[in-house]
Design an enzyme around this catalytic site. Sequence first.
Site, PDB file in Angstrom:
ATOM      1  N   GLY A  82       0.936  -1.028   0.206  1.00 58.10           N
ATOM      2  CA  GLY A  82      -0.229   0.150  -0.279  1.00 58.10           C
ATOM      3  C   GLY A  82       1.167   0.702   0.359  1.00 58.10           C
ATOM      4  N   VAL A 149       2.647  -2.018   3.907  1.00 55.44           N
ATOM      5  CA  VAL A 149       3.106  -0.829   3.403  1.00 55.44           C
ATOM      6  C   VAL A 149       3.973  -1.081   3.071  1.00 55.44           C
ATOM      7  CG1 VAL A 149       4.040   1.439   4.335  1.00 55.44           C
ATOM      8  CG2 VAL A 149       2.304   0.145   6.264  1.00 55.44           C
ATOM      9  N   CYS A 150       3.703  -0.220   1.752  1.00 53.31           N
ATOM     10  CA  CYS A 150       4.727  -0.423   0.222  1.00 53.31           C
ATOM     11  C   CYS A 150       6.689   0.267   1.109  1.00 53.31           C
ATOM     12  CB  CYS A 150       4.723   0.446  -0.704  1.00 53.31           C
ATOM     13  SG  CYS A 150       6.165   0.724  -1.788  1.00 53.31           S
ATOM     14  N   PHE A 151       6.179   0.833   1.927  1.00 57.85           N
ATOM     15  CA  PHE A 151       7.825   1.882   2.218  1.00 57.85           C
ATOM     16  C   PHE A 151       8.473   1.350   3.157  1.00 57.85           C
ATOM     17  CE2 PHE A 151       7.292   5.112  -1.195  1.00 57.85           C
ATOM     18  CZ  PHE A 151       8.252   5.951  -1.176  1.00 57.85           C
ATOM     19  N   ASP A 152       8.082   0.184   3.413  1.00 55.93           N
ATOM     20  CA  ASP A 152       8.001  -0.515   5.084  1.00 55.93           C
ATOM     21  C   ASP A 152       8.939  -1.682   4.199  1.00 55.93           C
ATOM     22  OD1 ASP A 152       8.572  -0.328   7.717  1.00 55.93           O
ATOM     23  OD2 ASP A 152       6.274  -1.832   7.673  1.00 55.93           O
TER      24      ASP A 152
END
Length: 278
Positions: A82, A149-152
Site C-alpha cells: 500500500g 506498507v510499501c515503503f516498509d
Amino acid sequence: MARETWRFIDTGNRSPSFNMALDEALLEWHSTGEFPPVIRFYGWNPATLSIGYFQKVEKEINMEAVKELDLGFVRRPTGGRGVLHEHELTYSVIVSEDHPEMPKTVTEAYRVISEGILKGFHLLGLEAYFSVPKTEEQKNSLKNPRSAVCFDAPSWYELVVEGRKVAGSAQTRQKGVILQHGSILLDLDEDKLFQLFKYPNERVKERMQKAFKEKAVAINNLTTKNITIDMAKTAFKKGFEEGLQIDLEPYELTEEQLNHVEKLAKERYENDEWNFRR
C-alpha cells in the site's frame, strides 16, 4: 549512435481511476505499436491510498480511516504494498520487454529503469545509491514482506539515501510490455499513513511505525532546500534522460485517447469488483 526519443507525458493531478487507467492504456498502445516508449509524471486528486494487485483489502486495509480522511482508493495493476500518494511525484515507465536496452530479468530491468530515478536524486544534490540485499535473511524478507506498507517492504535494488528508502516502485509485464511505476516522496505524513492499515493491536502499530522511521524517508527531510514538485519534475525528467540515455519529447493526449482512458477508468478502476475483489 543517435539517442532514442521517447514520449514524455505530464498529466498533473488526476483522479486515482484516471491515473491507473492511463498507465494501462499506455501499456496497451505500446504493445500494439501505436505508441513509442513513454515516461509519465503525475499526481493525485484527491490524495489516494493505492494497493498492490495481490493485497487483500479486508485483511490489511482500514477502509473506515480511508473514508474519514477523504482519501481516494484504487487497486494498482502492479504488485507491491500500500502507498499513500500525497506529497510526491509519481512516475511511470512503459517500454517493451524486448527493447535492446532492457535486461530479461525483472530485477535487472528494474535496476536499468531506476537508473533514471537515481540520477534525478543526484541532480537534487542527494547522495542516493542502490542497496542490494546480500544476506539470506534479507533475500527471504523480499519474498514475504511482513508489512502492508510499501515503503516498509524491502525490494531488490532499493534506492536509498543515508540508508533509508527514498523511492518505492512496482512493476508488471503484460503483452510483452514492462510497466514500472512508483512514488518519489517529497514529504510524508506518517501518522496518516499508519492509520490506513490494520494491525493486531496498538502496540504492534507503534512498533511498526517506529521501525518505519528508520527505513524510509522523504526528500525534504534530507535537505535544507525545500524541494517543490516543479523542482522534482525538472530533476527527474533530466535524470531519466541521463540515466536511460534518451531524449524526452513532450506529448499531449488526443481527445480520442482521453475518452478511451476515461472509459477504462470508469469500467475498471472505479469498479468495486476490481478494487475490493481479493
